[in-house]
Design a protein around this motif. Structure first.
Motif, short mmCIF file in Angstrom:
data_model
loop_
_atom_site.label_atom_id
_atom_site.label_comp_id
_atom_site.label_asym_id
_atom_site.label_seq_id
_atom_site.Cartn_x
_atom_site.Cartn_y
_atom_site.Cartn_z
N ALA A 46 59.13 -12.63 66.19
CA ALA A 46 59.38 -13.95 66.76
C ALA A 46 59.25 -13.93 68.27
N LEU A 52 55.51 -13.71 69.15
CA LEU A 52 54.87 -15.00 68.88
C LEU A 52 55.27 -16.05 69.93
N VAL A 66 59.52 -20.56 63.93
CA VAL A 66 59.35 -19.10 63.90
C VAL A 66 60.70 -18.40 63.77
#
Length: 416
Positions: free
Chosen positions: A301, A304, A105
């Motif tokens: 990011a 996530l 990611v």
């Protein structure tokens, strides 16, 4: 002195609101984080702290050492041998999956190069149960779930550290020659482990000599003295203090249960103070400029990392276990980023690697978001397990010292 006054005021407010915080989404950790941010250059300007300020490294270093020392004392080797499978899954499968997922990611979404992305993944892989105290500290929550979260968070700091150090060496000026630093890294880790095992054994041997021994009121200071000597010894010899702290706590608890029992209330209180101080200082680094420096991809990011990578990696690692659906979801959610990630993030920043500042910014924002998200959801989620007396103070009962709840929580954790 301004920083001391601010810390005292924040500590007073946190203690006065601790009962309310234990029953609601309000978090004492969040109070110190916000307090540090409010008095920093980004807002009121009462204190001036930058990432390279000496106080930042010192407070984070001391906090992590204290946390790992007390965490080590919670390790029960007989119970760990009997119930090792679930923590082993989380550490052996869940942690590597989270590390790889975060690296992917970071590279594809945040745009950092591969080496730096793997470094970010290693820094954010460790978890911290401090920000989920209503879960890990309550006997109403299933013991196997508490044990999983405690053992995982207690050990993964030490597992991540060698990887972080190796990747820093590989990403820095010696890129492509990381193997030259491996002997040094191995020596530091080996010395830390050796000191953590030998020093408690030596102190315990001295105590058992006929002419020596501690009187009851001074017994809590014996492990404290051991920890202080260990901390100084590690820094004087460049041994790894974090591995030393955790191993020393575990060895001390195994060879001298009476010393552990005597030290536990004092140790938990000192660890709490160190954590609060580190949170206040870390909060002072969370300026509007820092949040503004993170790109949109960086924010994606971060989100996530919290809502997808950790939950998915642990859920995959728990396939085939006897956890029910609710327990798996709770375990998957509570992977907060804590003091180990703060310290490792500072190591990244101070290493001078090409994308070190960008990596640190992403790491710092992720830790801040994680502290807010996890410390504000532990109480509501704890209620799913019928945890009613979250403050540790029965209704209509006389008010007891605020430290009582901390002591009870620590005792429950150590009994897992």
């Amino acid at each position: 002195m301004v920083l001391v006054a601010v810390f005292g005021a924040a500590l007073l407010i946190a203690v006065l609101l601790s009962g309310l915080a234990a029953r609601t989404v309000l978090s004492t950790s969040f109070l110190f984080l916000v307090g540090g941010a409010l008095v920093s250059d980004g807002f009121l300007g009462l204190i001036h702290i930058t990432p390279d300020s000496e106080i930042v490294g010192v407070t984070a270093d001391l906090a992590l050492f204290a946390v790992l020392f007390t965490d080590g004392m919670h390790v029960s080797f007989p119970k760990l041998r009997a119930q090792w499978k679930n923590p082993a899954r989380a550490l052996g499968l869940g942690m590597p999956l989270a590390f790889l997922g975060m690296a992917l990611v970071t590279h594809y979404v945040a745009g950092l190069d591969w080496m730096t992305s793997f470094l970010v993944g290693a820094v954010l892989a460790p978890t911290d149960p401090v920000f989920a105290s209503a879960i890990v500290g309550r006997k109403e929550v299933p013991a196997k779930l508490r044990q999983l979260l405690n053992v995982e968070s207690g050990i993964n700091d030490g597992l991540a550290l060698p990887v972080v150090l190796i990747l820093i060496a590989a990403a820095g000026p010696t890129t492509g020659h990381a193997e030259a630093s491996l002997p040094k890294i191995g020596l530091e880790l080996g010395l830390g482990l050796a000191f953590g095992v030998v020093l408690p054994l030596l102190v315990n041997g001295l105590v058992r000599l006929r002419l020596l021994g501690a009187e009851p009121k001074l017994q809590p200071l014996l492990p404290l003295a051991t920890g202080i000597i260990l901390y100084a010894l590690c820094h004087l010899t460049h041994a790894n203090p974090y591995l030393a702290a955790f191993s020393a706590g575990a060895v001390l608890a195994a060879i001298s249960p009476e010393a552990k029992a005597a030290f536990e209330p004092l140790g938990e209180a000192l660890a709490e103070l160190a954590k609060f101080a580190a949170l206040l200082v870390f909060g002072a680094l969370l300026t509007p400029q820092l949040f503004g420096d993170l790109s949109l991809g960086g924010y994606v990011a971060v989100v996530l990392a919290i809502v997808l990578i950790r939950p998915a990696s642990l859920l995959l690692s728990l396939i085939g276990t006897r956890f029910d659906r609710r327990e798996r979801l709770v375990a998957a959610w509570f992977g907060p980023k804590g003091f180990a990630s703060v310290v490792y993030g500072l190591l990244v920043l101070q290493a001078g690697i090409p994308q070190g500042e960008a990596a640190y910014t992403l790491i710092a924002v992720c830790i801040a978001f994680s502290i807010i998200a996890h410390s504000s959801t532990d109480v509501p989620i704890a209620r799913l397990f019928d945890v009613d007396d979250l403050a540790g103070i029965p209704e209509n009962a006389a008010v007891e010292p605020a430290s009582r709840g901390v002591a009870e929580n620590s005792k429950e954790i150590s009994s897992v």
